[in-house]
Design an enzyme around this catalytic site. Structure first.
Site, PDB file in Angstrom:
ATOM      1  N   GLY A  81       0.414  -0.888   0.053  1.00 25.69           N
ATOM      2  CA  GLY A  81       0.174   0.306  -0.473  1.00 25.69           C
ATOM      3  C   GLY A  81       0.757   0.971   0.274  1.00 25.69           C
ATOM      4  O   GLY A  81       1.571   1.500   0.106  1.00 25.69           O
ATOM      5  N   ARG A 145       0.940  -5.517  -4.505  1.00 28.08           N
ATOM      6  CA  ARG A 145       1.324  -6.736  -4.198  1.00 28.08           C
ATOM      7  C   ARG A 145       1.471  -7.987  -4.388  1.00 28.08           C
ATOM      8  O   ARG A 145       1.407  -8.602  -3.671  1.00 28.08           O
ATOM      9  CB  ARG A 145      -0.458  -6.946  -3.152  1.00 28.08           C
ATOM     10  CG  ARG A 145      -1.002  -5.068  -2.661  1.00 28.08           C
ATOM     11  CD  ARG A 145      -1.678  -5.772  -1.325  1.00 28.08           C
ATOM     12  NE  ARG A 145      -2.353  -4.293  -0.995  1.00 28.08           N
ATOM     13  CZ  ARG A 145      -1.890  -4.211   0.232  1.00 28.08           C
ATOM     14  NH1 ARG A 145      -0.870  -4.462   0.913  1.00 28.08           N
ATOM     15  NH2 ARG A 145      -1.864  -3.102   0.498  1.00 28.08           N
ATOM     16  N   ASP A 176       5.843  -7.917   5.042  1.00 26.14           N
ATOM     17  CA  ASP A 176       5.982  -8.848   4.808  1.00 26.14           C
ATOM     18  C   ASP A 176       6.690  -9.006   3.927  1.00 26.14           C
ATOM     19  O   ASP A 176       7.710  -9.580   3.567  1.00 26.14           O
ATOM     20  CB  ASP A 176       4.704  -9.841   4.211  1.00 26.14           C
ATOM     21  CG  ASP A 176       3.927 -10.259   4.362  1.00 26.14           C
ATOM     22  OD1 ASP A 176       4.249 -11.022   5.720  1.00 26.14           O
ATOM     23  OD2 ASP A 176       2.550 -10.581   4.033  1.00 26.14           O
ATOM     24  N   LYS A 202       8.587   0.491   5.531  1.00 25.39           N
ATOM     25  CA  LYS A 202       7.312   1.115   5.360  1.00 25.39           C
ATOM     26  C   LYS A 202       5.619   0.922   5.632  1.00 25.39           C
ATOM     27  O   LYS A 202       5.584  -0.350   5.372  1.00 25.39           O
ATOM     28  CB  LYS A 202       6.983   1.281   2.890  1.00 25.39           C
ATOM     29  CG  LYS A 202       6.110   2.015   3.053  1.00 25.39           C
ATOM     30  CD  LYS A 202       5.237   0.806   2.013  1.00 25.39           C
ATOM     31  CE  LYS A 202       4.399  -0.237   2.550  1.00 25.39           C
ATOM     32  NZ  LYS A 202       3.666  -1.126   1.836  1.00 25.39           N
ATOM     33  N   THR A 203       4.824   1.241   5.959  1.00 27.57           N
ATOM     34  CA  THR A 203       3.429   1.333   6.111  1.00 27.57           C
ATOM     35  C   THR A 203       2.571   1.966   7.596  1.00 27.57           C
ATOM     36  O   THR A 203       3.349   2.598   7.603  1.00 27.57           O
ATOM     37  CB  THR A 203       3.022   0.027   6.239  1.00 27.57           C
ATOM     38  OG1 THR A 203       1.556  -0.481   6.958  1.00 27.57           O
ATOM     39  CG2 THR A 203       4.044  -0.170   7.837  1.00 27.57           C
ATOM     40  N   ASP A 205       0.364   1.943   8.362  1.00 22.15           N
ATOM     41  CA  ASP A 205      -0.518   1.201   9.010  1.00 22.15           C
ATOM     42  C   ASP A 205       0.704   1.055  10.935  1.00 22.15           C
ATOM     43  O   ASP A 205      -0.156   1.030  12.107  1.00 22.15           O
ATOM     44  CB  ASP A 205      -0.998  -0.790   9.061  1.00 22.15           C
ATOM     45  CG  ASP A 205      -1.734  -0.636   8.256  1.00 22.15           C
ATOM     46  OD1 ASP A 205      -2.183   0.101   7.760  1.00 22.15           O
ATOM     47  OD2 ASP A 205      -1.598  -1.752   7.945  1.00 22.15           O
TER      48      ASP A 205
HETATM   49  P1  FBP Z   1       0.550  -1.763   3.793  1.00 21.03           P
HETATM   50  O1  FBP Z   1       0.371  -2.949   4.963  1.00 21.03           O
HETATM   51  O2  FBP Z   1       0.533  -2.324   2.512  1.00 21.03           O
HETATM   52  O3  FBP Z   1       1.682  -1.028   4.310  1.00 21.03           O
HETATM   53  O4  FBP Z   1      -0.304  -1.537   3.268  1.00 21.03           O
HETATM   54  C1  FBP Z   1      -1.606  -0.941   4.628  1.00 21.03           C
HETATM   55  C2  FBP Z   1      -3.178  -0.514   3.883  1.00 21.03           C
HETATM   56  O5  FBP Z   1      -3.172   0.417   3.413  1.00 21.03           O
HETATM   57  C3  FBP Z   1      -4.414  -1.004   4.740  1.00 21.03           C
HETATM   58  O6  FBP Z   1      -4.217   0.620   6.063  1.00 21.03           O
HETATM   59  C4  FBP Z   1      -5.453  -1.531   4.446  1.00 21.03           C
HETATM   60  O7  FBP Z   1      -6.194  -2.172   5.227  1.00 21.03           O
HETATM   61  C5  FBP Z   1      -4.969  -1.515   2.756  1.00 21.03           C
HETATM   62  O8  FBP Z   1      -3.651  -0.875   2.846  1.00 21.03           O
HETATM   63  C6  FBP Z   1      -6.079  -1.660   2.132  1.00 21.03           C
HETATM   64  O9  FBP Z   1      -4.613  -2.118   0.958  1.00 21.03           O
HETATM   65  P2  FBP Z   1      -5.853  -1.402  -0.939  1.00 21.03           P
HETATM   66  O10 FBP Z   1      -4.784  -0.753  -1.362  1.00 21.03           O
HETATM   67  O11 FBP Z   1      -4.871  -3.102  -1.072  1.00 21.03           O
HETATM   68  O12 FBP Z   1      -6.858  -2.232  -0.772  1.00 21.03           O
END
Ligand code: FBP
Length: 552
Positions: A81, A145, A176, A202-203, A205
């Site tokens: 993400g 992803r 991951d 990165k994230t 979250d």
């Molecule tokens: P990452 O773990 O890859 O950093 O992504 C986090 C996130 O933003 C979450 O908060 C959310 O649930 C998810 O990605 C949404 O993913 P997508 O962009 O595939 O809808």
């Protein structure tokens, strides 16, 4: 490209590096620390990573650069993400690489890890890079992803690396992706490919952190963006005094984003998934807890409020996870087609009733019909319920309404309960990075190149002491294997970086816990306002309350 005034101004911003990286490439030397051990399961991790396990932690410091001169051709990918600051990681990497030798090359593989497999790339130059400095988004090369984890994929990556003469690959991703970076580093070392692999944390979250990594990038900007919006809503609620706002915020699993936003905005309610799991709370108990606050506020004539709901909450409710597991089972394989062919919701409901256990059905029955239907409509490619798409902000608003109606019937509650729902997620992932994220990301990228130049592999770029001004930040690297343990994934034991959940004995949660009863009943809202890019450091360079409490 059409440029906003802010974008033009941000091009001019010079990200702040840690003091020790500021004297120019010629004056950065390495200080090696002690050998490392994985956080758990040492023997197993050591056996799985014979070439990269146990390496020393390292710190950069001011001194004669002793790295070997060698032309570097580095590949970089963005994984998962979007998170604000990703462009600056690439810019920092590029600037350090070119400052070391202008003949060095940086290739950006497009669309995430699959770009490395499909060999889709661009070669960066100054003009291209300059368009992305200090901007949000991952559009510089895109993200994806796809997981890089199989031997077959590693063989293809080795071929692609050979074709371009890659000396290193930088993977910018979450827990991951960095786990996979460690496995790729081991593969590259075991096969004597000469390709180094470096990760960057990165994230939005915030769940990639541990004793070495103080924060993942993007968390700062994303939570500031959501907090601005929540503060605005609080002010609206306090002005109009007629709605309870239920606000879901991103965070696929851990509740760090919700907790940080609560510390910033002091809402009446903020649910924390990790606490719900620890106390084994049911949906009904959660709804009662919110209804209690609504009732107490109504008794003071305050028929308004704000509740923050973390995206991942429902998976932490034991009875709800059990229901999801049964639904996944119920619709496994061909049974989805059978279910979809049923002519009406009534027929489908009957099918569900026959298929679920009594306990699961009891939980299913208390859900609003819209959510019940969502559980059967929104499925991922493997046929599983997409929990992150469940509108939990509506679920809890509806359940609280039902509770209040029951209380009204008993004569214990006399207030009004009007609701509004919001979901803040994508709004924050591509915002212009805050000064903190702009600085932190640039430093991570710059530092990643220093790790490459000094020959390290299987390391995560590490910048710490982050609650202090950038001048005092400490730059270095940590073997990724140090952060790993063995966990059960899809029925197999796997070496992984441990995901950081909210610690219920940690300072951020403790602070929240000590204040939330007051916040629930009184109106203690705080209004953080928009991210500030220009002005005093005390306003513009502030990092998160989480980091300040954890490190302060
Ligand atoms: P990452 O773990 O890859 O950093 O992504 C986090 C996130 O933003 C979450 O908060 C959310 O649930 C998810 O990605 C949404 O993913 P997508 O962009 O595939 O809808």
């Amino acid at each position: 490209m059409n440029l906003s005034p802010l974008q033009k101004a941000r091009y001019e911003y010079s990200p702040k590096l840690p003091g020790m990286l500021r004297n120019g490439i010629a004056e950065i030397c390495v200080k090696e620390g002690s050998e490392t051990q994985s956080v758990a399961d040492q023997d197993k991790i050591k056996a799985l990573f014979p070439n990269t396990y146990g390496k020393k932690e390292i710190t950069f410091q001011k001194g004669q650069n002793t790295s070997a001169a060698k032309k570097q051709v580095v590949g970089v990918i963005l994984s998962g993400g979007q998170a604000p600051g990703g462009h600056n990681v690439v810019c920092g990497l590029y600037d350090a690489l070119k400052a070391t030798d202008k003949n060095n090359v940086l290739l950006g593989f497009k669309g995430g890890p699959s770009g490395l497999i499909d060999d889709k790339y661009i070669e960066f130059d100054d003009a291209f890079i300059d368009q992305y400095r200090n901007t949000g988004g991952f559009d510089i090369i895109g993200s994806g992803r796809t997981k890089l984890e199989t031997e077959e994929q590693f063989k293809i990556v080795t071929e692609v690396a050979k074709k371009h003469g890659l000396t290193a690959v930088v993977i910018i991703g979450g827990d991951d992706s960095n786990t996979n970076a460690a496995v790729l580093a081991e593969y590259m070392a075991a096969h004597n490919t000469g390709v180094q692999v470096i990760g960057c944390p990165k994230t939005i979250d915030g769940d990639l952190k541990n004793e070495d990594i103080e924060a993942s990038f993007g968390f700062d900007t994303a939570t500031k963006t959501y907090s601005e919006l929540i503060g605005n809503i609080e002010r609206d609620a306090n002005s109009a005094k007629k709605y309870w706002h239920f606000i879901k915020v991103m965070g696929r699993s851990a509740s760090h984003v919700a907790l940080e936003c609560a510390l910033e905005t002091q809402p009446n309610i903020c649910l924390i998934g990790e606490e719900v799991a620890a106390k084994k709370m049911s949906l009904s108990q959660i709804a009662d807890q919110i209804a209690d606050a609504v009732e107490k506020r109504a008794a003071q004539g305050n028929n308004f409020g704000v509740a923050i709901i973390p995206e991942g909450i429902v998976e932490f409710v034991p009875e709800f996870s059990a229901l999801i597991a049964e639904i996944n089972e119920l619709l496994a394989g061909k049974k989805t087609e059978e279910f979809n062919a049923l002519p009406s919701w009534e027929a489908k409901y009957d099918f569900i009733k026959k298929g679920l256990s009594k306990e699961a059905m009891a939980v299913f029955e208390i859900l609003p019909q819209g959510i019940q239907q969502q559980l059967f409509l929104e499925r991922d490619p493997h046929g599983n319920v997409q929990v992150s798409l469940i509108e939990s902000e509506k679920l809890f608003a509806e359940m609280v309404k039902n509770k209040l109606e029951e209380r009204k019937a008993k004569g214990t509650y006399k207030g009004k309960f009007g609701t509004q729902h919001h979901f803040f997620g994508y709004e924050g992932r591509c915002a212009f990075p805050s000064n903190f994220d702009a600085d932190y990301c640039y430093s991570l990228g710059y530092n990643a190149f220093m790790l490459i130049q000094y020959g390290y592999t299987g390391y995560l770029s590490k910048v710490s002491n982050l609650s202090k001004p950038a001048e005092e930040w400490v730059a270095g690297g940590m073997p990724i294997t140090k952060m790993m343990n063995i966990e059960r994934r899809n029925g197999e034991d796997k070496p992984v970086i441990r995901k950081a959940l909210v610690e219920l004995d940690g300072k951020p949660f403790k602070y929240f816990e000590a204040n939330r009863d007051k916040w629930a009943v009184e109106t203690c809202f705080t209004y953080p306002g928009a991210i500030q890019y220009y002005g005093p450091a005390s306003v513009c360079d502030l990092t998160t309350r989480t980091l300040a409490l954890e490190k302060g």
